[in-house]
Scaffold this active site. Structure first.
Site, PDB file in Angstrom:
ATOM      1  CG  ASN A 150      31.680  36.457  76.521  1.00  0.00           C
ATOM      2  OD1 ASN A 150      32.730  35.897  76.899  1.00  0.00           O
ATOM      3  ND2 ASN A 150      30.737  36.789  76.975  1.00  0.00           N
ATOM      4  CD  GLN A 178      30.718  34.663  72.501  1.00  0.00           C
ATOM      5  OE1 GLN A 178      30.548  34.363  70.757  1.00  0.00           O
ATOM      6  NE2 GLN A 178      29.857  34.256  73.051  1.00  0.00           N
ATOM      7  CG  HIS A 200      22.596  29.118  72.286  1.00  0.00           C
ATOM      8  ND1 HIS A 200      22.140  30.608  72.737  1.00  0.00           N
ATOM      9  CD2 HIS A 200      23.792  28.840  73.582  1.00  0.00           C
ATOM     10  CE1 HIS A 200      23.328  30.963  73.863  1.00  0.00           C
ATOM     11  NE2 HIS A 200      23.572  29.832  74.429  1.00  0.00           N
ATOM     12  CB  THR A 236      17.203  10.222  77.077  1.00  0.00           C
ATOM     13  OG1 THR A 236      16.877   8.786  78.177  1.00  0.00           O
ATOM     14  CG2 THR A 236      16.954   9.166  75.601  1.00  0.00           C
ATOM     15  CB  CYS A 322      25.830  36.593  80.924  1.00  0.00           C
ATOM     16  SG  CYS A 322      25.911  35.610  79.937  1.00  0.00           S
TER      17      CYS A 322
HETATM   18  N1  PLP Z   1      31.275  30.563  77.473  1.00  0.00           N
HETATM   19  C1  PLP Z   1      31.062  32.043  76.761  1.00  0.00           C
HETATM   20  C2  PLP Z   1      32.283  32.405  75.905  1.00  0.00           C
HETATM   21  C3  PLP Z   1      29.560  32.332  76.263  1.00  0.00           C
HETATM   22  O1  PLP Z   1      29.635  33.661  75.484  1.00  0.00           O
HETATM   23  C4  PLP Z   1      28.626  31.413  76.226  1.00  0.00           C
HETATM   24  C5  PLP Z   1      27.411  31.858  76.264  1.00  0.00           C
HETATM   25  O2  PLP Z   1      27.009  33.910  76.083  1.00  0.00           O
HETATM   26  C6  PLP Z   1      29.305  30.022  77.504  1.00  0.00           C
HETATM   27  C7  PLP Z   1      30.058  29.874  77.467  1.00  0.00           C
HETATM   28  C8  PLP Z   1      27.666  30.182  78.173  1.00  0.00           C
HETATM   29  O3  PLP Z   1      26.917  28.777  76.759  1.00  0.00           O
HETATM   30  P1  PLP Z   1      25.177  28.932  76.988  1.00  0.00           P
HETATM   31  O4  PLP Z   1      24.762  29.873  76.759  1.00  0.00           O
HETATM   32  O5  PLP Z   1      25.470  27.566  75.588  1.00  0.00           O
HETATM   33  O6  PLP Z   1      25.263  27.776  78.532  1.00  0.00           O
END
Ligand code: PLP
Length: 386
Positions: A150, A178, A200, A236, A322
């Site tokens: 990511n 990703q 998303h 649900t 993150c």
């Molecule tokens: N895995 C990777 C490689 C990601 O880039 C992300 C989000 O940035 C996630 C998992 C987490 O996904 P979510 O935001 O749908 O929880």
């Protein structure tokens, strides 16, 4: 109003108008509970089955191998915790550059008595296959390596990793959050047992994700309740978002002939931005996601760069979204060998099909003078000619 350029698609993507229309339709018409037996329930159940078919046909699996979840994080937790709950084996192999949704799940499992090997990566971010071969044993339950990183976009050799995992009877799980939506993915071609994705990151909303689980894979359920998702993931179903996700899959898979255009924009940006003195590209030059650019600029802080770019209407990330609220440098950049000071001055630009050549022109016009301005204020910057 000045120009607005959104190039932070690895953090999240704008929901596609077609996806929003599909969700609207579900919210206003197909609002029944898929578990109800009356006409509204049957209508919802039909839409749920239809969405599952539409997605699984793109992923190359059968509909009953696909489970809907609330997000990529839940899918990753389920794949790892669900696997470890059903096996006598106690060992997990993953990589040092996984998303926290995998790394912190592994940490939680370590507290419950599992042993985890965190594989090294090379300077481009590719996992060390020799170390994988040396560390895998008959006690290894699952190998978890992401399909595309990511932060630096590097694509991992998932097919080869799956073969090594299977040679010792271990399962292969890939976090493809990703990758799905950016590049074509077929689960059978990859040879994986489990694969996670998230709405998303592919122009569907936040709060919907999925997990492919190959038929016959032994996995415990994570959420107990009314037995939805064939008794494996109660709650649900979020039908509007599931229908939106199905539309997003169709749009993404129909749009893959746009990949060369995105790669050309990416490469133009890489070529132009690495002309800036004391800059370096992070991640593999070509074996990376079509839209990912990650560059370190020495002698500046990524956060200052982000804020000044934001002021001229350009949305980017430093490292991953993150970790951007922490002052620790990115674990991914440290793992590929960057010293702390270079890791701190890194930015990630992530393109999607919505971006245009004009966006790239604007970034090339705005970014170099901002880097120069920040360096001019830095007491440690030696000057461009040194
Ligand atoms: N895995 C990777 C490689 C990601 O880039 C992300 C989000 O940035 C996630 C998992 C987490 O996904 P979510 O935001 O749908 O929880």
């Amino acid at each position: 109003m000045g120009r607005f350029v959104y190039v932070d698609n690895a953090a999240t993507t704008a929901p596609a108008p077609e996806v929003i229309a599909e969700i609207d339709k579900a919210m206003s018409d197909i609002w029944g509970n898929p578990s109800s037996l009356h006409v509204k329930g049957r209508e919802a159940k039909h839409a749920l089955d239809n969405s599952r078919e539409r997605i699984s046909s793109k992923l190359g699996c059968s509909a009953n191998e696909l489970y809907f979840t609330s997000c990529g994080t839940e899918s990753n937790n389920w794949a790892l915790k669900g696997t470890m709950a059903m096996t006598q084996r106690k060992h997990i192999i993953t990589s040092k550059i996984e998303h926290p949704a995998v790394l912190n799940t592994c940490k939680a499992l370590e507290k419950n008595g599992c042993r985890v090997t965190y594989l090294n990566v090379d300077g481009d971010g590719v996992v060390d296959l020799a170390q994988l071969k040396n560390s895998i044993t008959d006690d290894t339950a699952v190998v978890a390596v992401m399909m595309a990183n990511n932060e630096i976009g590097t694509l991992e050799p998932i097919k080869e990793i799956a073969e090594i995992a299977h040679s010792k009877g271990a399962l292969m799980f890939t976090d493809a959050v990703q990758a799905i939506g950016s590049i074509p993915v077929d689960v059978h071609e990859l040879g994986v047992d489990m694969l996670s994705f998230s709405g998303h990151k592919m122009h569907a909303p936040k709060g919907i994700g999925g997990l492919y689980i190959k038929r016959g894979t032994r996995i415990a359920n994570l959420i107990d309740g009314g037995g939805q998702e064939r008794k494996f993931r109660s709650g649900t179903e979020n039908l509007p978002y599931i229908m939106g996700l199905a539309r997003a899959f169709e749009l993404a898979y129909d749009r893959f002939d746009d990949i060369p255009r995105i790669i050309a924009m990416r490469d133009r940006l890489i070529d132009e931005l690495t002309k800036i003195p004391y800059s370096r590209l992070n991640g593999h030059r070509t074996n990376r996601l079509p839209g990912n650019i990650n560059i370190s600029f020495e002698f500046i802080e990524g956060e200052s760069l982000l804020l000044l770019l934001d002021m001229v209407g350009i949305c980017i990330s430093t490292g991953s979204a993150c970790s951007s609220n922490s002052l620790e440098p990115s674990h991914v950049l440290l793992s590929i060998g960057l010293p702390h000071e270079k890791a701190h001055g890194s930015l990630r630009i992530s393109l999607c099909h919505n971006n245009t050549e004009e966006d790239i022109d604007y970034i090339i016009e705005q970014l170099p003078p901002i880097v120069k301005r920040l360096r001019d204020m830095s007491p440690i910057y030696p000057g461009d000619n040194n």
